[in-house]
Design an enzyme around this catalytic site. Structure first.
Site, PDB file in Angstrom:
ATOM      1  N   HIS A 292     -62.318 -47.222  66.406  1.00  0.00           N
ATOM      2  CA  HIS A 292     -63.487 -47.760  65.706  1.00  0.00           C
ATOM      3  C   HIS A 292     -64.546 -48.095  66.756  1.00  0.00           C
ATOM      4  O   HIS A 292     -64.240 -48.374  67.909  1.00  0.00           O
ATOM      5  CB  HIS A 292     -63.054 -49.020  64.952  1.00  0.00           C
TER       6      HIS A 292
ATOM      7  N   ASP B  70     -56.363 -53.325  68.777  1.00  0.00           N
ATOM      8  CA  ASP B  70     -57.189 -53.592  67.596  1.00  0.00           C
ATOM      9  C   ASP B  70     -56.264 -53.525  66.388  1.00  0.00           C
ATOM     10  O   ASP B  70     -55.873 -52.453  65.948  1.00  0.00           O
ATOM     11  CB  ASP B  70     -58.302 -52.547  67.507  1.00  0.00           C
TER      12      ASP B  70
ATOM     13  N   GLN C 115     -56.783 -52.973  61.062  1.00  0.00           N
ATOM     14  CA  GLN C 115     -56.291 -52.185  59.937  1.00  0.00           C
ATOM     15  C   GLN C 115     -54.779 -52.288  59.771  1.00  0.00           C
ATOM     16  O   GLN C 115     -54.242 -51.960  58.711  1.00  0.00           O
ATOM     17  CB  GLN C 115     -56.687 -50.714  60.117  1.00  0.00           C
TER      18      GLN C 115
ATOM     19  N   LYS D 113     -59.823 -58.164  56.075  1.00  0.00           N
ATOM     20  CA  LYS D 113     -58.836 -57.112  55.797  1.00  0.00           C
ATOM     21  C   LYS D 113     -57.561 -57.698  55.191  1.00  0.00           C
ATOM     22  O   LYS D 113     -56.749 -56.978  54.616  1.00  0.00           O
ATOM     23  CB  LYS D 113     -58.477 -56.372  57.092  1.00  0.00           C
TER      24      LYS D 113
ATOM     25  N   CYS E 184     -67.651 -45.893  60.963  1.00  0.00           N
ATOM     26  CA  CYS E 184     -67.766 -46.500  62.300  1.00  0.00           C
ATOM     27  C   CYS E 184     -66.838 -45.810  63.291  1.00  0.00           C
ATOM     28  O   CYS E 184     -66.179 -46.458  64.117  1.00  0.00           O
ATOM     29  CB  CYS E 184     -67.486 -47.998  62.253  1.00  0.00           C
TER      30      CYS E 184
END
Length: 330
Positions: A47, A124, A127, A150, A288
């Site tokens: 991302h 990261d 997600q 999220k 993104c």
């Protein structure tokens, strides 16, 4: 701290989301250590939030960015990632789950290889957190970032988990109230982590909501949620593969229920608009992730995202809506 199995609550820095968390690491951990000739390693599926901060600190320090490649099926080529962990790499940053492809990366394996070489690894987890149980101690990474919205929490909430040694060594990124021990015009002393990274009035209401959202998830159980989502994903992929002209972007073996796709002869934005009129919500655009779109040679894709609360009937309605939309655009 319990949600991600952190060793201590003092390893948790509250942020506005993953983007702020990664910037905190970029400017407080990486930038003071970077010199010309150093590199930061990322992957081709990141991302923008896990690309742009590293580009900015590289520009300021004279360091460079290296990119680990993926396969056409959307899987990280782990061997190449490991090969790129050369002595000049000062930090590696990788998404746990691709926000476009749904690919689950083998973070524990990557972290092990980074540790062998003394290279910190940032993950990261934005997600991943809604779909997978997260155990930062088992993963073995150095930094883990995630976003509240999220996880059904209010927007403007998130966190950075970091090993206490890193937090102790990092200078503050923001200055102001609440992050100090004592302020004098001659100089200021700072509070211990995590407080020295939490300047100003926090998003109090948002984090109360974040806590409630995590309690809600715990009441259901991420393992149960993941099992349900795996079942829904299998149903969706089977149905989508039967649609003439529909192309699924990324076919990773280990994935969460996030599906990027295109339909021949139909622009992603047009199809998204028609599906919206049918009561079906998908996202269209570059998500993104411009470099990933460039890799696949497309300007945009549609993305269907499933969660444990979805149903087989909703998936069938989605497939039927694609058929009706194609007829309108024919």
């Amino acid at each position: 701290a319990r949600f991600i199995n952190a060793a201590s609550r003092d390893e948790i820095v509250f942020t506005s989301g993953t983007t702020q968390a990664i910037n905190l690491v970029a400017y407080s951990h990486a930038l003071p250590r970077l010199q010309p000739g150093d590199t930061i390693l990322v992957t081709q599926m990141e991302h923008h939030a896990n690309i742009v901060p590293w580009q900015l600190v590289c520009e300021r320090s004279g360091a460079t960015l290296k990119v680990a490649p993926i396969t056409h099926s959307g899987e990280l080529i782990v061997e190449r990632f490991v090969e790129l962990l050369t002595p000049e790499v000062r930090l590696a940053a990788v998404t746990h789950v691709s926000n476009v492809l749904g690919t689950v990366n083998p973070v524990a394996t990557l972290a092990r290889e980074c540790r062998r070489r003394g290279i910190p690894l940032l993950v990261d987890g934005s997600q991943a957190a809604p779909h997978l149980p997260i155990d930062v101690r088992a993963l073995g990474c150095d930094f883990y970032a995630l976003t509240g919205h999220k996880l059904f929490a209010p927007t403007g909430t998130g966190l950075l988990w970091a090993r206490r040694g890193h937090l102790d060594a990092m200078p503050p990124f923001f200055g102001g109230g609440e992050m100090i021990r004592e302020v004098r015009f001659e100089g200021t002393s700072f509070a211990d982590p995590p407080h020295k990274f939490e300047a100003g009035t926090p998003n109090i209401a948002g984090f109360v909501g974040f806590g409630a959202a995590l309690d809600y998830i715990d009441s259901i159980g991420l393992d149960r949620m993941a099992a349900r989502e795996h079942e829904l994903l299998a149903h969706a992929l089977e149905a989508m593969r039967k649609v003439p002209g529909l192309r699924i972007i990324g076919e990773a073996r280990d994935r969460v229920p996030v599906i990027a796709f295109l339909v021949d002869g139909v622009h992603a934005h047009d199809l998204a608009t028609l599906l919206d009129h049918e009561g079906v919500a998908v996202r269209s655009g570059h998500h993104c992730a411009h470099p990933l779109m460039q890799y696949y040679g497309v300007p945009a894709t549609l993305r269907a995202s499933l969660a444990f609360y979805n149903t087989h009937a909703e998936i069938d309605a989605f497939i039927a809506a694609i058929g009706r939309a194609r007829k309108l655009l024919a």
